[in-house]
Design an enzyme around this catalytic site. Structure first.
Site, PDB file in Angstrom:
ATOM      1  N   GLY A   7       4.111 -14.133 144.821  1.00  0.00           N
ATOM      2  CA  GLY A   7       4.528 -12.942 145.148  1.00  0.00           C
ATOM      3  C   GLY A   7       4.139 -11.508 146.304  1.00  0.00           C
ATOM      4  O   GLY A   7       3.296 -10.774 146.064  1.00  0.00           O
ATOM      5  N   GLY A   8       4.603 -11.891 147.218  1.00  0.00           N
ATOM      6  CA  GLY A   8       4.502 -10.783 148.696  1.00  0.00           C
ATOM      7  C   GLY A   8       3.519 -11.486 149.359  1.00  0.00           C
ATOM      8  O   GLY A   8       3.643 -11.023 150.194  1.00  0.00           O
TER       9      GLY A   8
ATOM     10  N   GLY B 155      -5.578  -0.624 107.981  1.00  0.00           N
ATOM     11  CA  GLY B 155      -4.155  -0.125 108.729  1.00  0.00           C
ATOM     12  C   GLY B 155      -3.680  -1.337 109.672  1.00  0.00           C
ATOM     13  O   GLY B 155      -2.349  -1.728 109.878  1.00  0.00           O
ATOM     14  N   ALA B 156      -4.292  -2.744 109.625  1.00  0.00           N
ATOM     15  CA  ALA B 156      -3.647  -3.829 110.148  1.00  0.00           C
ATOM     16  C   ALA B 156      -2.374  -4.366 109.352  1.00  0.00           C
ATOM     17  O   ALA B 156      -1.120  -4.468 108.798  1.00  0.00           O
ATOM     18  CB  ALA B 156      -4.320  -5.277 109.757  1.00  0.00           C
TER      19      ALA B 156
END
Length: 517
Positions: A199-200, A415-416
């Site tokens: 990448g570059g 919450g899961a």
């Protein structure tokens, strides 16, 4: 570097020929004859004459040079590395005689640092760095792919940006990145890394990494297949060699539609849609703390036990991948009780969210298997932003408009429970097995909080289990549509997919959503 199709760029400009119209004697197809005095300018430009070769001879010569790539010596060197050339890779990946190459005659325009002697070798053998012409080829084919609605597959083996071209190669990178963004969610984009891709920067910088960061690290440790499939999550799967990778890519490609305008692929199935799976009736242990393998459930339910798992070695506490149900492609998400009890953490949340969004973008129904005791606690998770990253998974499921079917196999706590494609996030059909426990938290922890310091906590724990640690509280409130026998799960899902095939759901208009990145 290689690509399935290549793109055309403008050839090098030819300057310095300022000839008066009066000096033009005649113009023929494929050649220009001019009457010019025998000057030093005329003599210096004799290289432009091609009178000794016919147009067809020039075409054949150029084509042969392009097919040879960097020449037989480089081809043999590639084979000694145990790697195929670009064209060999393409031929193995695609159906026989289906590849139509474009822009074979395009050459790079760089003449600095000895590059004028190495034209027409960018895209054909191995290790080619990215040139401006190269980038324009890629951009053109990506533009065409979006126009006709066709996937783009990149076979990458590159040293990065061509240093000799300076900013032109960097501009090429940016042009490609723009197409990646514009094509996202429009057509599938698949990248196969088949060699160094820096990448570059060219791969040679890696042995000197210590001088920059004061880290002693090998090329493999820094950016190898194992690192990116197990630690960083940059790559989705790893393979032993070119052939295995290309054959797996063919298999994966069959699960995908051509574009976001097409439905999920359907092929003929020889696995009965109403097949019962008796082994599932006893797969969940009676002890709620005992682990089992979610992959056993998935393999038992899908067509022909074929499941193409994505990122199998990264964030193993969640399983994602593609399968078929009655011939129809589906995406599958499931907590994995064998790893961290199936808890959600930062990495698994991001892994699941990206997969759900991919499926939603390409009209692939999502089947979710839930056994999750909550989000993983700890300072590392909190400091890393578990709330923000967990919200990505919630966001992805809530935003998705494809058919969504959820099966709670055991725990669905806190919450899961909400995050894992619950009814509250527009789940279309939500089932619970008899072993399901839908509650704020487990009985032992809940009783320790509710009855802290009091006696008879064992009785209180039994009462809590009776009231909450079972599927009925969710069922009586309509949060699950039915409590089903595990053996009937495949039959139920296949029936629901048929009903939901005509589902149409549209989100409120917006320029774009603001997912918690």
């Amino acid at each position: 570097m290689a690509a399935i199709s290549v793109a055309r760029s403008s050839c090098g400009l030819i300057n310095g020929f300022k000839v008066s119209l009066r000096s033009v004697a005649r113009v023929k197809y494929g050649a220009v004859s001019v009457t010019v005095p025998q000057t030093s300018l005329h003599r210096s430009c004799r290289w432009y004459s091609v009178s000794h070769l016919s147009v067809k001879e020039r075409i054949d010569q150029k084509r042969e040079a392009a097919l040879q790539g960097g020449g037989q010596q480089r081809i043999e060197a590639q084979h000694k590395r145990g790697k195929l050339t670009a064209r060999e890779r393409v031929q193995l990946l695609l159906d026989p005689e289906s590849f139509v190459e474009t822009d074979m005659f395009v050459e790079h325009r760089c003449a600095d640092f000895g590059m004028e002697q190495d034209r027409n070798k960018d895209f054909t053998v191995f290790g080619g760095s990215l040139s401006g012409a190269h980038a324009q080829k890629i951009c053109k084919i990506m533009d065409q792919a979006m126009t006709v609605g066709a996937p783009v597959i990149g076979l990458n083996d590159s040293g990065g940006a061509r240093i000799q071209e300076g900013v032109e190669s960097l501009a090429g990178y940016a042009d490609i990145f723009l197409r990646n963004v514009m094509a996202s969610g429009v057509i599938p984009q698949i990248s196969l890394i088949m060699g160094p891709c820096a990448g570059g920067a060219v791969p040679e910088i890696f042995p000197n990494w210590h001088s920059v960061t004061n880290e002693d690290v090998t090329q493999e440790e820094l950016g190898g297949a194992k690192t990116h499939t197990t630690v960083s999550g940059v790559a989705h799967r790893a393979f032993e060699n070119d052939i295995e990778a290309l054959l797996n890519l063919r298999e994966f490609f069959n699960f995908l539609p051509l574009s976001n305008q097409d439905p999920a692929p359907i092929r003929e199935s020889h696995d009965s849609s109403d097949r019962l799976v008796p082994s599932l009736d006893n797969i969940v242990p009676l002890e709620s703390t005992k682990a089992y393998d979610m992959l056993d459930i998935i393999h038992a339910i899908v067509d022909e036990r074929e499941f193409f798992e994505i990122m199998p070695n990264y964030a193993k506490n969640i399983v994602v991948g593609f399968a078929r149900m009655n011939g129809r492609t589906v995406g599958i998400v499931g907590n994995q009780p064998k790893v961290a009890s199936g808890c959600l953490d930062i990495n698994s949340s991001v892994k699941g969210a990206r997969f759900v969004r991919f499926c939603d973008a390409f009209n692939i129904p999502i089947i979710t298997f839930v056994d999750v005791p909550g989000f993983l606690p700890g300072t590392a998770q909190e400091y890393g932003g578990i709330i923000r990253h967990g919200a990505k998974l919630l966001f992805a499921f809530a935003e998705a408009t494809v058919p969504k079917i959820t099966i709670i196999t055991r725990k669905a706590y806190g919450g899961a429970y909400d995050v894992m494609s619950s009814k509250h996030l527009r789940g279309d059909v939500n089932y619970a097995w008899p072993t399901a426990e839908v509650a704020v938290m487990g009985a032992k922890g809940a009783v320790q909080i509710i009855f802290r310091g009091k006696e008879n906590q064992a009785e209180a724990e039994a009462e809590y289990v009776e009231k909450f640690a079972n599927p009925f509280p969710a069922a009586v409130r309509g949060f699950v549509d039915d409590i089903i026998e595990p053996a009937t799960t495949r039959k139920k899902i296949c029936q629901d997919l048929e009903v939901l095939a005509s589902k149409k759901q549209v989100n409120p208009w917006k320029k774009h959503a603001n997912i918690p990145l």
